[in-house]
Scaffold this motif. Structure first.
Motif, PDB file in Angstrom:
ATOM      1  N   SER A 167      16.271 -75.656  72.895  1.00 30.62           N
ATOM      2  CA  SER A 167      17.742 -75.273  72.811  1.00 30.62           C
ATOM      3  C   SER A 167      18.334 -76.162  74.062  1.00 30.62           C
ATOM      4  O   SER A 167      17.706 -76.548  75.079  1.00 30.62           O
ATOM      5  CB  SER A 167      17.744 -73.878  73.125  1.00 30.62           C
ATOM      6  OG  SER A 167      19.051 -73.443  73.430  1.00 30.62           O
TER       7      SER A 167
ATOM      8  N   SER B  34      15.682 -70.076  73.030  1.00 31.02           N
ATOM      9  CA  SER B  34      17.010 -70.077  73.023  1.00 31.02           C
ATOM     10  C   SER B  34      17.419 -70.010  74.348  1.00 31.02           C
ATOM     11  O   SER B  34      17.006 -69.268  75.193  1.00 31.02           O
ATOM     12  CB  SER B  34      17.697 -68.947  72.196  1.00 31.02           C
ATOM     13  OG  SER B  34      19.233 -68.858  72.277  1.00 31.02           O
TER      14      SER B  34
ATOM     15  N   SER C  71      20.531 -76.373  63.884  1.00 34.59           N
ATOM     16  CA  SER C  71      21.585 -76.154  64.550  1.00 34.59           C
ATOM     17  C   SER C  71      22.991 -76.619  64.385  1.00 34.59           C
ATOM     18  O   SER C  71      23.108 -77.686  63.830  1.00 34.59           O
ATOM     19  CB  SER C  71      21.095 -76.728  66.013  1.00 34.59           C
ATOM     20  OG  SER C  71      21.992 -76.321  67.077  1.00 34.59           O
TER      21      SER C  71
ATOM     22  N   SER D 209      18.507 -78.488  68.479  1.00 35.80           N
ATOM     23  CA  SER D 209      19.974 -78.170  69.210  1.00 35.80           C
ATOM     24  C   SER D 209      21.083 -78.844  69.249  1.00 35.80           C
ATOM     25  O   SER D 209      20.969 -80.043  69.671  1.00 35.80           O
ATOM     26  CB  SER D 209      19.496 -77.500  70.436  1.00 35.80           C
ATOM     27  OG  SER D 209      20.583 -76.337  71.292  1.00 35.80           O
TER      28      SER D 209
ATOM     29  N   SER E  29      18.408 -76.893  79.365  1.00 35.93           N
ATOM     30  CA  SER E  29      17.623 -76.996  78.206  1.00 35.93           C
ATOM     31  C   SER E  29      16.204 -76.252  78.232  1.00 35.93           C
ATOM     32  O   SER E  29      15.585 -75.936  79.269  1.00 35.93           O
ATOM     33  CB  SER E  29      17.063 -78.540  78.274  1.00 35.93           C
ATOM     34  OG  SER E  29      16.068 -78.846  79.220  1.00 35.93           O
TER      35      SER E  29
ATOM     36  N   LYS F   1      21.480 -69.835  76.804  1.00 31.13           N
ATOM     37  CA  LYS F   1      22.815 -69.924  76.672  1.00 31.13           C
ATOM     38  C   LYS F   1      23.511 -69.441  78.096  1.00 31.13           C
ATOM     39  O   LYS F   1      22.779 -68.852  78.713  1.00 31.13           O
ATOM     40  CB  LYS F   1      23.307 -68.579  75.697  1.00 31.13           C
ATOM     41  CG  LYS F   1      23.094 -69.138  74.386  1.00 31.13           C
ATOM     42  CD  LYS F   1      23.913 -70.425  73.798  1.00 31.13           C
ATOM     43  CE  LYS F   1      23.541 -70.901  72.406  1.00 31.13           C
ATOM     44  NZ  LYS F   1      23.479 -69.895  71.271  1.00 31.13           N
TER      45      LYS F   1
ATOM     46  N   SER G  48      21.101 -71.253  62.227  1.00 31.79           N
ATOM     47  CA  SER G  48      22.390 -71.391  63.154  1.00 31.79           C
ATOM     48  C   SER G  48      23.574 -70.943  62.723  1.00 31.79           C
ATOM     49  O   SER G  48      23.656 -71.124  61.574  1.00 31.79           O
ATOM     50  CB  SER G  48      22.305 -72.690  63.643  1.00 31.79           C
ATOM     51  OG  SER G  48      23.174 -72.830  64.723  1.00 31.79           O
TER      52      SER G  48
ATOM     53  N   SER H   3      17.039 -65.589  69.276  1.00 29.82           N
ATOM     54  CA  SER H   3      18.318 -66.180  69.735  1.00 29.82           C
ATOM     55  C   SER H   3      18.808 -65.508  70.666  1.00 29.82           C
ATOM     56  O   SER H   3      18.266 -64.222  70.460  1.00 29.82           O
ATOM     57  CB  SER H   3      18.976 -66.312  68.445  1.00 29.82           C
ATOM     58  OG  SER H   3      19.062 -65.411  67.689  1.00 29.82           O
TER      59      SER H   3
END
Length: 427
Positions: free
Chosen positions: A327, A369, A231, A273, A339, A371, A190, A101
């Motif tokens: 993700s 993961s 998630s 996710s 993604s 972000k 999560s 993560s």
């Protein structure tokens, strides 16, 4: 756990609560200032000439104008579309295990990663490691993978959850544990912090979603579902939260009461996710990524028959990955959906058209993961190749040339219209 996901999901079951009819397959964290996403349900369909399966492209045969290469990564833009973004590698952060993560602090200055027996914090600009929080393994075997990490919006705490069944709330400044939250009966997958930095939502393999008060340490809500809660996400306005499950269903609850507001069904495999998206500044959409290799965008519509609930409608399905979608995320301006997949790639999607604009191949294993930074300038990836990477989003190389030309054209047009009464334009 070695690659961040199970090899065989269980058969789906029907869970209690607000009921939505399943969609057929062909139907279709402190939050930074966001630009409203236009009404996606009214946007044009995918052009027939555009192919979303960018992983099928051979980099050696792609024109150089659509290809960007680093020493051990490359990005390819969709040849059927005008280039609108590029990426650059900023830092490679090596770890001693699978990186499960990654998340950004809400000021965008730091990222945190979860791996085996530790969580680490890195400076985004320098790539330097600034803190390490160590775990004891569950049974002395040496393995305790940290699957969930999130910063509190006020920057005071880092919450982590993993295979020891506990949520640890760390005081970042003192490097000490503020609270250890006990109650889950299996691995924690999560976490998400509320916008007031006081509450945490957690999802676990024990088939529960829980809400916690980190000041008192109290477990405020425990919601049982019929599959692993892979998630969780809290909506931008804090009024609802969602969980994606191994039973192919997304459930959405009221934050205050725990009342089930909606069930979203339509994926053909487990959901790994979930992420909320703003539209028109107030309406909320939900993104889901699944082991069926797709991403779906859901519209939350107030039910005309069941007061206080929502009818979830899938308004777009994004297809193009070659393997599990693990993700999903959006940029703060809502212009791009990202993604990460078991196919090792990160794809950038236009939420209005469903088209894949860019594929980044920056890891040698699954992208578990992904972000985006609240600043909008960076994004981060975590992978089974024991690396996390920080990337920079940049405009195309020709962008600085295009804007002056457009400005001159607009000026000439404006001069030619001086004697014409002003008209309202819809852009």
């Amino acid at each position: 756990m070695r690659d961040g996901y199970p090899t065989q999901p269980p058969q789906p079951t029907v869970s209690p609560g607000a009921q939505n009819q399943p969609q057929s397959p062909d139907q279709d964290q402190h939050v930074s200032p966001q630009t409203a996403l236009p009404n996606a349900s009214l946007s044009p369909a995918l052009p027939a000439v555009v192919n979303n399966y960018l992983a099928d492209l051979d980099p050696e045969s792609v024109s150089q104008e659509f290809l960007k290469e680093g020493s051990d990564w490359f990005a390819v833009s969709n040849p059927g579309l005008a280039q609108q973004l590029e990426v650059d590698l900023v830092h490679t952060l090596d770890h001693n295990s699978v990186v499960c993560s990654v998340t950004f602090s809400h000021d965008g200055k730091y990222i945190a990663t979860g791996c085996n027996n530790s969580t680490q914090i890195f400076d985004v600009l320098t790539g330097d490691k600034v803190a390490t929080f160590l775990y004891d393994s569950v049974d002395g075997s040496g393995d305790c993978y940290i699957r969930g990490v999130c910063f509190s919006p006020d920057g005071t705490y880092l919450a982590t959850g993993g295979e020891d069944w506990q949520i640890k709330v760390w005081n970042i400044a003192s490097r000490s544990i503020r609270h250890t939250l006990n109650g889950h009966e299996s691995d924690i997958y999560s976490l998400d912090f509320s916008r007031n930095s006081r509450h945490i939502v957690s999802g676990s393999r024990d088939r529960t979603v829980r809400v916690w008060d980190i000041i008192s340490g109290e477990n405020l809500l425990t919601l049982a579902i019929e599959g692993d809660a892979n998630s969780v996400a809290i909506s931008p306005d804090g009024r609802m939260f969602a969980a994606g499950s191994l039973d192919r269903t997304v459930r959405v609850w009221d934050t205050q009461t725990g009342y089930l507001l909606s069930r979203l069904e339509g994926h053909l495999d487990s959901i790994y996710s979930v992420a909320f998206v703003l539209r028109d500044g107030h309406d909320q959409l939900l993104l889901t990524g699944s082991l069926d290799k797709t991403i779906k965008m859901w519209e939350m519509i107030k039910s005309p028959t069941n007061y206080g609930t929502f009818d979830g409608k899938c308004i777009r399905t994004f297809e193009g990955h070659k393997d599990f979608v693990l993700s999903v995320a959006t940029t703060p301006d809502q212009k791009w959906i990202l993604s990460g997949s078991k196919d090792g790639g990160v794809q950038f999607w236009d939420p209005l058209t469903g088209t894949a604009h860019l594929l980044l191949q920056g890891h040698k294993n699954s992208v578990i993961s992904v972000k985006t930074s609240p600043t909008g300038r960076y994004f981060a990836t975590a992978s089974g190749d024991m690396r996390a990477r920080i990337w920079r989003l940049v405009p195309p190389a020709f962008e600085h040339l295009k804007r002056p030309i457009l400005g001159i054209r607009f000026l000439l047009f404006a001069l030619s219209q001086l004697r014409v009464p002003p008209r309202k334009c819809k852009w």
